[in-house]
Design a protein around this motif. Structure first.
Motif, mmCIF file in Angstrom:
data_model
loop_
_atom_site.group_PDB
_atom_site.id
_atom_site.type_symbol
_atom_site.label_atom_id
_atom_site.label_comp_id
_atom_site.label_asym_id
_atom_site.label_seq_id
_atom_site.Cartn_x
_atom_site.Cartn_y
_atom_site.Cartn_z
ATOM 1 N N SER A 100 0.874 -1.178 0.000
ATOM 2 C CA SER A 100 0.000 0.000 0.000
ATOM 3 C C SER A 100 0.906 1.221 0.000
ATOM 4 C CB SER A 100 -0.884 0.030 1.246
ATOM 5 O OG SER A 100 -1.629 -1.159 1.354
ATOM 6 N N THR A 101 0.561 2.210 -0.836
ATOM 7 C CA THR A 101 1.453 3.353 -0.948
ATOM 8 C C THR A 101 0.876 4.590 -0.260
ATOM 9 O OG1 THR A 101 0.570 4.330 -2.991
ATOM 10 C CG2 THR A 101 2.144 2.515 -3.220
ATOM 11 N N TYR A 102 1.792 5.472 0.080
ATOM 12 C CA TYR A 102 1.502 6.793 0.638
ATOM 13 C C TYR A 102 2.318 7.744 -0.240
ATOM 14 C CZ TYR A 102 0.085 3.826 4.559
ATOM 15 O OH TYR A 102 -0.517 2.852 5.328
ATOM 16 N N VAL A 134 -2.163 5.161 -3.169
ATOM 17 C CA VAL A 134 -2.923 6.206 -2.493
ATOM 18 C C VAL A 134 -2.058 7.459 -2.410
ATOM 19 C CG1 VAL A 134 -4.119 6.825 -0.349
ATOM 20 C CG2 VAL A 134 -4.119 4.436 -1.135
ATOM 21 N N SER A 173 6.114 6.852 0.411
ATOM 22 C CA SER A 173 6.250 5.807 1.424
ATOM 23 C C SER A 173 5.423 4.602 0.989
ATOM 24 C CB SER A 173 5.747 6.296 2.786
ATOM 25 O OG SER A 173 6.386 7.492 3.167
ATOM 26 N N ALA A 233 3.892 0.777 2.679
ATOM 27 C CA ALA A 233 3.752 -0.299 3.656
ATOM 28 C C ALA A 233 3.804 -1.605 2.869
ATOM 29 C CB ALA A 233 2.442 -0.177 4.419
#
Lengths: 353, 353
Positions: free
Chosen positions: B155-157, B248, B257, B259
C-alpha cells in the motif's frame, strides 16, 4: 420492564460524547432517563440532548443508581474501575475503551457482524472495538459471510482525532505553521518548523505520515496493529486467522481509511463482492472507477457507515480481493457502535425481563 | 574512448532536471561535455551545473550530435519520439518516462538490484522505473536476494510531487485554504472549501487521502498499481511473482512511502533482515522501535537512499515480513536513478570501446 430503560453516558463531555448526544437526540424514543456523567472537573456543565439541557454529574456510585445501561466513552482507567461497579449495581456496561476488548468473558460486538454475541455477557460488560477495527469490520464481516475469509493484510491511513482532541489541535497548529510556506521539500524542514509541537505523535503529522500508532509491543509491533489483529479474529470468531496490519497516521482530522487485501476460501468476483457489499447493513458501496467514484475521508466524515470502493480482484489469485474502506472514527468508530450495542441491550431488556 | 563521454540532459528545466543538475555538480568528474536540452519554450534559459552557467538549447536532431548518453527527464511523448532518434545517432538513451519500461527489448534498471541488465540494450535504450517502484526496489531487491521473494502486498503513501509541479502547487493552495480553520470535521466541508482547485487529483488532497493514482486500467486497477506490479516483476526477473498494490496519494510534498508485506521462500527473522538491509547499497536501515526510530517522508526528503523501518515478522507466518519504506521520488525516484544508469553506461564506454 414496563418503563423505558435508563441510560448513563460516562464521558459525555469528550469528543465521542458529543457525537453520542447527537445520536441520542436522533434516536429519542429508545431511552427513558438519560444521565450524563463525567470526571469531577467537567461536572456541572450543561449539554443539550433530545432538545433539552442536561447537567453533567460527576461519576460516582450513587450516580449509577437505577441505571440499566452505562456506556463508557472514557479513558481505559475509568472503564477498568467503573464498568465492574456499574455491572455490580445491575447495569449492563458498554465500554469503548481497550480495557475489556480481549477478555474471554467479555463479548466484543459489531452489531452488523456478530449481534448474537451481545447476549452472552457473564460479567455484565460488553466491549466495543477500536475505531480502526470498526472502520474495517462491517465490510470485511460481510465478505467473510459470503466467501469465507482466509487471510487479511491491512495498511491504515488513520486520522488525528483517533488519538484525541489534543491530537487534532496539534495537527491544526502544525498545518498553520506549514501553510503558505515552501516547507516539505527540504530535509527536516517540516520537523524544524514544527519543533516540539508534536501533540501525542512521535513525529510531525503535517505534510507527513507517521508509521506508528499506539504503544510499542512485542517484536516491533504496535498496540494498534496487534489490537486490529486480535479484535478482528475475536469478532469474526476466527481465532487462527492470519492478520497483518501496518498502522500509519495521516494528516486527516477525522475518518480512518484502510487499504485491505483479503484472501478467501472460495473464488470471488468483483460483481459478487459488489452485490454482497451493496446489501450489507452499515456498508455503503461507492465504487464506480469509470466515474471516478471512490470514498475519501474528507467525503465520508460525519456519516455513519463504512464506505467501500476500489474493489479489485487479484490478477494472481482468483480468491483474493483488494479494497479501500473509510469509516468515521468518531461516529461508528466510537459513539455509534456503542449506541447500537446499548440499543440492542435495551431491546433485549424490554422484551425479556 | 579516450575523452570523457558527452551527456545530454533532456528536460533540464523541470523538477527532476533541477535535481539532476545538483547530482551532476556533485559527480563533476564523470562527464566531458554536458548539454542541457528542453522544449523550445524553455530554450535560452541559463542553469548552473558544475559551477558554471550553461544555456539550455532546444531539443533537435543536431543538438544530439556527438552525445554518448542522453538522459530523458521529459514527458512520455517526448521520450517516445526522441529516445529512438538519440539511439539512432549513436547515443545510449536513458529514459525516466513510462514509454519503454515494459518493452521486452529495453532493460529496466535499478543499479543496486539488476546492474547487469544495463549492458543488454538492443534498441540503445535503457529505462528507469517509476518513482514508486524506485522507493521500493532497493529494499525488496536486497531481501529477495537473501530470502527468495514469493509474494508482495503493498500500500502506498505517495507524495504530491510524483504528479508534477502543478500537483504541489495545488496541494499548497489547498493547505492555505484549510489551515487556521475547523475544516475536516464535517461532511464535505474540505471539498467545498477547495472547490475546483484540485490540480491533477480526482479529489481534494489537503486533510485527505486519495486512493487513486494514475489512470484507470482494466478491472478497476490503476496504471500506478499495475505498473508497480509489472516493473517489480521485470526488475527482479520474477515474471510470475504475485504483486498486489493499492496506490494512495497523501498530503506530502515529496517522498513516497510504502507499507510492504513480503512473503519469502525461506524462514526469516528480523535480525537477519536487519543484517541484509544494513549492508545493502542504496538502503538505510532506520529501525529502533524502542528509541522511536522509523523513517517518515518529512525526514527522508532530500536524501538519496531508500529508508527502511518497522521491520516485523508475521506472527502467523515465519516466512513473511512487514516493513515501511520511504524514498525521495525526485531524487532516487527520478534524477538519481537515471544518473546512476548513465554513469554505469559511461564506465562501460570508458572501459570498453
Amino acid at each position: 420492564m414496563t418503563r423505558k430503560p435508563a441510560l448513563a453516558v460516562v464521558g459525555a463531555t469528550g469528543a465521542a460524547g458529543a457525537v453520542m448526544l447527537q445520536i441520542l437526540s436522533q434516536h429519542a424514543d429508545v431511552w427513558g432517563e438519560i444521565r450524563l456523567l463525567s470526571s469531577p472537573r467537567s461536572a456541572g456543565r450543561k449539554l443539550a440532548v433530545r432538545g433539552e439541557e442536561c447537567e453533567v454529574s460527576a461519576l460516582a456510585e450513587e450516580a449509577l443508581d437505577g441505571i440499566d445501561v452505562a456506556v463508557f466513552l472514557a479513558p481505559r482507567e475509568v472503564a477498568e474501575r467503573w464498568a465492574p461497579i456499574a455491572a455490580a449495581k445491575g447495569a449492563v456496561a458498554v465500554d469503548t475503551s481497550a480495557a475489556f476488548r480481549l477478555e474471554a468473558d467479555v463479548p466484543l460486538v459489531v452489531p452488523e457482524v456478530n449481534p448474537h454475541s451481545v447476549r452472552v455477557r457473564p460479567r455484565g460488560i460488553v466491549a466495543s472495538p477500536h475505531d480502526t477495527t470498526l472502520a474495517l469490520l462491517p465490510a470485511v464481516g460481510a465478505l467473510h459471510a459470503a466467501f469465507g475469509l482466509r487471510e487479511l493484510v491491512v495498511s491504515t491511513y488513520q486520522a488525528a482525532s483517533g488519538a484525541g482532541r489534543d491530537a487534532v489541535s496539534a495537527l491544526r497548529a502544525q498545518l498553520s505553521l506549514v501553510a503558505g510556506t515552501e516547507l516539505g521539500a527540504g530535509p527536516g524542514d517540516v520537523r524544524r518548523a514544527v519543533g516540539d509541537d508534536l501533540g501525542p505523535f512521535p513525529a510531525p503529522l503535517a505534510l507527513n505520515v507517521v508509521p506508528f500508532a499506539g504503544a510499542l509491543q512485542e517484536d516491533g509491533w504496535s498496540s494498534e496493529e496487534l489490537g486490529l489483529r486480535a479484535e478482528t479474529r475475536k469478532i469474526l470468531d476466527l481465532p487462527g486467522l492470519p492478520v497483518t496490519a501496518t498502522c500509519v497516521r495521516v494528516p486527516v482530522v477525522t475518518t480512518h481509511s484502510l487499504a485491505v487485501h483479503a484472501r478467501f476460501e472460495n473464488e470471488v468476483t468483483v460483481e459478487r463482492a459488489h452485490e454482497v457489499l451493496a446489501t450489507s447493513p452499515g456498508v455503503v458501496l461507492y465504487d464506480s472507477p469509470e466515474a471516478g467514484d471512490f470514498p475519501t475521508p474528507a467525503d465520508v466524515v460525519g456519516t455513519d457507515p463504512t464506505w467501500v470502493g476500489r474493489v479489485r480482484r487479484s490478477p494472481d489469485d482468483p480468491a483474493a480481493l483488494s479494497l479501500f474502506v473509510c469509516g468515521d472514527n468518531l461516529r461508528k468508530g466510537a459513539a455509534l457502535n456503542s449506541a447500537q450495542i446499548a440499543e440492542a441491550v435495551a431491546a433485549e431488556l424490554g422484551s425479556g425481563r
